[in-house]
Write a protein that holds these residues in place. Structure first.
Motif, PDB file in Angstrom:
ATOM      1  N   LEU A   1     -15.358  28.533 109.136  1.00  0.00           N
ATOM      2  CA  LEU A   1     -14.878  29.393 110.216  1.00  0.00           C
ATOM      3  C   LEU A   1     -13.763  30.302 109.724  1.00  0.00           C
ATOM      4  O   LEU A   1     -13.702  31.493 110.063  1.00  0.00           O
ATOM      5  CB  LEU A   1     -14.397  28.523 111.387  1.00  0.00           C
ATOM      6  CG  LEU A   1     -14.004  29.251 112.677  1.00  0.00           C
ATOM      7  CD1 LEU A   1     -15.182  30.061 113.222  1.00  0.00           C
ATOM      8  CD2 LEU A   1     -13.523  28.252 113.728  1.00  0.00           C
ATOM      9  N   GLY A   2     -12.890  29.747 108.888  1.00  0.00           N
ATOM     10  CA  GLY A   2     -11.783  30.547 108.354  1.00  0.00           C
ATOM     11  C   GLY A   2     -12.247  31.687 107.478  1.00  0.00           C
ATOM     12  O   GLY A   2     -11.567  32.731 107.380  1.00  0.00           O
ATOM     13  N   SER A   3     -13.393  31.534 106.864  1.00  0.00           N
ATOM     14  CA  SER A   3     -13.895  32.586 105.974  1.00  0.00           C
ATOM     15  C   SER A   3     -14.311  33.842 106.730  1.00  0.00           C
ATOM     16  O   SER A   3     -14.436  34.918 106.135  1.00  0.00           O
ATOM     17  CB  SER A   3     -15.077  32.053 105.156  1.00  0.00           C
ATOM     18  OG  SER A   3     -16.193  31.790 106.000  1.00  0.00           O
ATOM     19  N   VAL A   4     -14.551  33.723 108.042  1.00  0.00           N
ATOM     20  CA  VAL A   4     -14.956  34.892 108.832  1.00  0.00           C
ATOM     21  C   VAL A   4     -13.861  35.341 109.793  1.00  0.00           C
ATOM     22  O   VAL A   4     -14.032  36.321 110.522  1.00  0.00           O
ATOM     23  CB  VAL A   4     -16.250  34.601 109.622  1.00  0.00           C
ATOM     24  CG1 VAL A   4     -17.401  34.302 108.675  1.00  0.00           C
ATOM     25  CG2 VAL A   4     -16.053  33.440 110.600  1.00  0.00           C
ATOM     26  N   LEU A   5     -12.723  34.640 109.808  1.00  0.00           N
ATOM     27  CA  LEU A   5     -11.610  35.014 110.681  1.00  0.00           C
ATOM     28  C   LEU A   5     -10.571  35.799 109.896  1.00  0.00           C
ATOM     29  O   LEU A   5     -10.405  35.600 108.686  1.00  0.00           O
ATOM     30  CB  LEU A   5     -10.964  33.765 111.295  1.00  0.00           C
ATOM     31  CG  LEU A   5     -11.808  32.981 112.310  1.00  0.00           C
ATOM     32  CD1 LEU A   5     -11.078  31.705 112.731  1.00  0.00           C
ATOM     33  CD2 LEU A   5     -12.120  33.837 113.533  1.00  0.00           C
ATOM     34  N   PRO A   6      -9.844  36.684 110.567  1.00  0.00           N
ATOM     35  CA  PRO A   6      -8.800  37.452 109.875  1.00  0.00           C
ATOM     36  C   PRO A   6      -7.559  36.596 109.631  1.00  0.00           C
ATOM     37  O   PRO A   6      -7.340  35.591 110.311  1.00  0.00           O
ATOM     38  CB  PRO A   6      -8.491  38.578 110.871  1.00  0.00           C
ATOM     39  CG  PRO A   6      -8.801  37.994 112.204  1.00  0.00           C
ATOM     40  CD  PRO A   6      -9.975  37.093 111.980  1.00  0.00           C
TER      41      PRO A   6
END
Length: 715
Positions: A195-200
């Motif tokens: 999830l963190g890989s697609v969040l700013p």
């Protein structure tokens, strides 16, 4: 600390203070209402056993997992809810500083791994439960929905709160990963890293979402604190206590066994010394239930599992065990302000402070029809067969049957208010010693023409017989049941078992009197039988009637009668296994077995009857063998005769025995085997009716397991 963190911290602190204050106030009120109940000193014994049982039922989910998908989903949601408490606590640290975690354990990889997967499985579990609830909406024209009568908005609110908190948790971790502040490696928190890989990268987002998570959680606390009867939420805390204080923690499974004795001020009532002016005879008002009853009402989660299994509800009767408990709960809490102010002894000054709705509630009769504005309708009270399906299924161990019988006791003993046809049965018990009113001199007429002598205990020396054969009233007087009695006697004789009977010295065990609520007649009959059995030196008893079996083995001990009691199917199974009875001719066609409630659910005897039938019928195969109905063993459907319903007319809805017969016929079996004289009568009548209507093959018959075995042994 940035402005975002300051605002988030202030908001989180403020709503938490409000939530804690409200929930403390509500818990104190809840405890005060539960304490209004009567004392029950039997709930505090065997604490180690109670603790083990509570942990098995909660952490092991032994009840819930009987419904596999629901049970598994609920287990993950329960564990997730417990872990959510830690993660909500962690959110308070994250509000102050985005990179913070839970002190001491927060940086451990194992903590990250466990909470990650519990979150994932909890998320899946809550979606499954939401889907099941939506699929079974009571708004659909389907009376059988177990959610009919449940407060649906409360359930939705709880479910979507859990869903929202889980989502917030993953987004907090996702933003931590995006900010390179997540403590754990990818293998320990794969979903969060993904999830963190697609969040700013946005540090303030962690504090904001943590604030939202706290707001959602504390709003939930505020809502349940404002709704003291919101069992779908409160059971998360109360279930542990309700299960701990169940009345039979050491009993295998959840069988009811003995009824609770009639008590006053927590002590068993002695009818020789009882005073109706001072002592409590059954339950006439809600505060006369025990404190455990009050806890039962408060704990109900409105899941409707009891309702889904209730034979009365499933055949169009007004009784729903769930709705009965909910009505008692709502009445108890509505009346509580009046009771807490002093009740009938309250001063005018105290009553002046009581809400007018509570004052109105005090005048409602506990049992009464719609015109009387009663809490429980009489048709609800008298529809119960005491089959125990509700208690068997309840995941929080509510004791529905005990509460129903307690209310019946007052109606019968004090109000003399019960179905008129049952009055004939009670008079017969008092005057003739059996519910049919048959002459006592004919009690051993069934022995005539057997071809061997059936000894009477009065004619043999003590120790010259191994078993006292308890024939029972049905076995002695009812024509169909007498065939079973003769079959059992013949089989015991052929197997070389030494047995004797009481003959005319035997009277009804008192089961129908006790289940209808006439404790006085029960004790009169039971004390007479205990005296007779003890004088005869009886140690071991074999009984063909599960109602007699249950009463003799589980309830006579309350009156000084302690015996080793066995059901005839158990003894026959032992004799077959030992080679003393050998079936030589298999059945023609298949056989299905109906579990009697008082043998199966109440006493956990499931295997022995099937072992006997299996020895006769063999394994299931084309057109032969033992085949099961859809509802069997713990979930077997009642025949409709228990709870003294055998002697009451069934005027509402579909007849329970017809429902069960239709299920038996659907198996295609030619033989419907039973192990109870009541079941023999009820299912036999149902099959006869179906044959008359052309809805059942002529070759279908209802017979006792003993009769099935006798045919196979003699052929």
């Amino acid at each position: 600390m940035g402005a975002v963190q300051i605002v988030a911290t202030v908001v989180a602190a403020a709503i938490t203070v409000v939530a804690v204050a409200l929930v403390v106030r509500t818990v104190r009120r809840m405890l005060s209402v539960i304490r209004l109940g009567q004392p029950d000193p039997t709930r505090g014994d065997n604490r180690g056993l109670r603790l083990r049982n509570m942990l098995a039922e909660t952490l092991g989910h032994t009840r819930m997992l009987r419904w596999t998908v629901v049970g598994a989903a609920h287990w993950f949601v329960m564990i997730a809810f417990i872990v959510l408490s830690l993660l909500v606590l962690e959110a308070y640290f994250e509000v102050v500083k985005p990179g913070n975690g839970l002190p001491l354990v927060g940086a451990w990889n194992i903590y990250g791994l466990v909470t990650e997967w519990i979150g994932v499985l909890g998320f899946i579990g809550i979606l499954v439960l939401i889907g099941i609830r939506l699929r079974n909406l009571p708004s659909n024209p389907n009376r059988r929905s177990r959610f009919t009568g449940s407060t649906m908005w409360q359930a939705y609110y709880v479910e979507y709160t859990i869903l929202a908190v889980l989502i917030c948790g993953f987004f907090i971790r996702g933003f931590k990963a995006a900010n390179d502040e997540l403590e754990w490696p990818v293998w320990a928190a794969p979903v969060s890293h993904a999830l963190g890989s697609v969040l700013p990268a946005w540090p303030a987002a962690v504090s904001l979402i943590a604030m939202v998570k706290i707001i959602v959680s504390m709003a939930w606390v505020i809502v349940i604190a404002s709704n003291i009867t919101m069992g779908v939420a409160w059971h998360r805390f109360l279930a542990f206590f309700n299960i701990f204080f169940k009345r039979t923690p050491g009993r295998k499974g959840s069988g009811l066994g003995a009824l609770r004795p009639m008590t006053s001020q927590g002590k068993p009532l002695d009818f020789e010394e009882a005073d109706p002016e001072k002592d409590q005879f059954g339950v006439a008002t809600v505060e006369q239930f025990s404190w455990k009853g009050m806890l039962d009402f408060t704990t109900c989660t409105e899941c409707g599992r009891c309702q889904s299994q209730c034979p009365a509800w499933n055949t169009g009767k007004p009784l729903s065990p769930k709705l009965l408990i909910l009505n008692l709960r709502d009445h108890a809490y509505a009346k509580a302000p009046y009771l807490l102010a002093g009740g009938d002894n309250a001063t005018q000054e105290a009553l002046a402070k009581v809400d007018v709705l509570a004052l109105a509630e005090k005048d409602r009769p506990l049992i009464g029809g719609a015109d009387e504005h009663g809490v429980i309708d009489p048709d609800v009270l008298w529809s119960c067969t005491t089959c125990g399906a509700c208690v068997e299924q309840c995941p929080v161990d509510i004791e529905h049957v005990d509460h129903i019988v307690d209310m019946r006791r007052y109606q019968v003993l004090i109000e003399s208010n019960f179905p008129t046809e049952a009055g004939v049965m009670l008079r017969n018990l008092e005057n003739k010693g059996n519910p049919w009113g048959a002459a006592q001199s004919t009690r051993d007429d069934w022995t005539k023409g057997l071809g061997f002598e059936v000894p009477n205990v009065a004619e043999v020396e003590e120790g010259d017989f191994e078993y006292l054969f308890w024939v029972g009233c049905a076995g002695a007087f009812e024509d169909r049941a007498k065939k079973t009695t003769r079959a059992v006697a013949t089989l015991l004789h052929e197997a070389g078992v030494k047995f004797a009977i009481l003959g005319q010295g035997e009277t009804c065990t008192g089961d129908p009197a006790r289940r209808i609520g006439n404790e006085f007649v029960f004790q009169m009959l039971a004390q007479q039988n205990v005296e007779t059995l003890n004088e005869a030196g009886v140690k071991k008893i074999v009984a063909t009637c599960p109602h007699c079996f249950n009463t003799l083995s589980n309830e006579y001990g309350q009156l000084g009668g302690h015996y080793d009691v066995i059901h005839h199917t158990q003894l026959l199974a032992q004799l077959v296994a030992a080679g003393k009875l050998t079936p030589v001719q298999p059945l023609d066609g298949s056989v299905t077995y109906h579990d009697p409630c008082y043998l199966g659910r109440h006493n956990r005897v499931f295997a022995p009857p099937r072992e006997v039938l299996g020895a006769v019928a063999g394994p299931e195969r084309d057109g032969a063998g033992l085949v099961e109905m859809d509802r069997f063993a713990e979930r077997s459907f009642c025949c409709g005769a228990g709870g003294a319903r055998m002697w009451m007319e069934e005027r509402i809805g579909k007849r329970i025995n017809v429902e069960r017969v239709e299920e038996a016929l659907s198996t295609g079996a030619k033989t419907v085997a039973v192990a109870c004289p009541f079941c023999l009568t009820m299912l036999g009548d149902g099959v006869t009716g179906k044959k008359a209507a052309g809805a059942a093959p002529e070759e279908v018959e209802v017979v006792d397991v003993a009769s099935v075995l006798l045919r196979a042994v003699q052929q």
